[in-house]
Design a protein around this motif. Structure first.
Motif, PDB file in Angstrom:
ATOM      1  N   ASN A  41       0.868  -1.185   0.000  1.00  0.00           N
ATOM      2  CA  ASN A  41       0.000   0.000   0.000  1.00  0.00           C
ATOM      3  C   ASN A  41       0.903   1.232   0.000  1.00  0.00           C
ATOM      4  O   ASN A  41       1.379   1.683   1.040  1.00  0.00           O
ATOM      5  CB  ASN A  41      -0.923   0.008   1.226  1.00  0.00           C
ATOM      6  N   SER A  75       0.134   4.304  -0.753  1.00  0.00           N
ATOM      7  CA  SER A  75      -0.482   5.516  -0.221  1.00  0.00           C
ATOM      8  C   SER A  75      -0.245   5.646   1.281  1.00  0.00           C
ATOM      9  O   SER A  75       0.020   6.737   1.786  1.00  0.00           O
ATOM     10  CB  SER A  75      -1.988   5.515  -0.507  1.00  0.00           C
ATOM     11  N   TRP A  76      -0.353   4.523   2.010  1.00  0.00           N
ATOM     12  CA  TRP A  76      -0.172   4.549   3.458  1.00  0.00           C
ATOM     13  C   TRP A  76       1.215   4.077   3.884  1.00  0.00           C
ATOM     14  O   TRP A  76       1.553   4.152   5.068  1.00  0.00           O
ATOM     15  CB  TRP A  76      -1.230   3.678   4.133  1.00  0.00           C
TER      16      TRP A  76
END
Length: 267
Positions: A194, A196-197
């Motif tokens: 992930n 984005s995170w």
């Protein structure tokens, strides 16, 4: 007897007439002096009126001059403020021009980099975004296939390790000792990323000893590309944060990358 009395009377009348005449002359002289003084007073009054008019006129002229001066000073103050405003506006415009010039230079530099990166691809500059999107889709497809292959390989590896353990016929204590000593050679699989995170999901090798205090190294082939910090250890999966400062320049963590312990346990 009448003659002397008559003469005396005539003399008295004459003396009275002379006295009266003298008084008349005196009164006339005084009257003339009074008229002259009146004329002088009238002339003085006229002169005073004229001087008063001149004074009033000069006072009005002075007031008008003061009003004109105040108006001029106010106009000068307004002009000074306008001048400061114009200078500030001009400075803002200069700053905007400089900023725009920097942006233009950055864009030109980016265009040159893009041209170099896509040299030989026969792709027009305006078609590069679509081309990049196509490559990204192809990359996602390859990463998915890679993840599937890695999982299949991991399962095969697990089966091999299980068969190998059975073949060796080692007892539990010996097996645990060997497991601890072999931690650096055991790698676990990154199954999802992930970006984005900034975290990854890891499928741990069944024989590796990963806990929340473990430090993990990301491996791609024979190259170490970065580090992970463990966030949580769950059943059959580990969640870890990407240490972006440790990543090799230009590297990006992908599903299919493997991880090993930065320092193995020992017994």
């Amino acid at each position: 007897m009448k003659t002397p009395l008559f003469v005396a009377a005539c003399a008295g009348i004459a003396a009275a007439g002379i006295f009266s005449y003298q008084n008349i002359k005196t009164h006339q002289a005084e009257l003339d002096s009074t008229d002259d003084k009146k004329d002088k007073i009238i002339n003085v009054d006229v002169s005073i009126d004229s001087m008063q008019k001149d004074y009033d006129s000069e006072k009005e002229l002075k007031k008008k001059a003061e009003d004109d001066l105040n108006a001029t000073l106010a106009e000068i103050e307004i002009k000074d403020r306008q001048k400061l405003t114009l200078k500030s506006t001009l400075q803002d415009l200069d700053n905007k021009v400089a900023t725009q010039q920097e942006k233009i230079e950055d864009v030109e530099a980016l265009i040159n980099k893009i041209k170099v990166a896509f040299q030989g691809q026969n792709v027009a500059l305006e078609n590069i975004p679509a081309f990049v999107e196509k490559l990204d889709e192809e990359l996602k497809g390859l990463e998915k296939k890679s993840e599937e292959l890695v999982i299949a390989l991991e399962e095969t590896q697990e089966q091999f390790d299980a068969s190998n353990a059975d073949l060796l016929g080692l007892n539990k204590s010996e097996s645990e000792r060997i497991k601890s000593l072999r931690q650096n050679s055991l790698s676990s699989l990154i199954t999802a990323v992930n970006s984005s995170w900034g975290f990854v999901i890891i499928k741990p090798h069944p024989n590796t000893d990963i806990n929340v205090d473990s430090n993990l190294i990301i491996v791609r082939g024979a190259q170490h590309i970065g580090r992970l910090h463990i966030n949580a250890v769950e059943t059959n999966r580990v969640i870890a944060d990407i240490d972006y400062d440790s990543l090799v320049s230009g590297a990006r963590v992908r599903a299919g990358d493997r991880v090993i312990l930065a320092k193995a346990n020992s017994r």
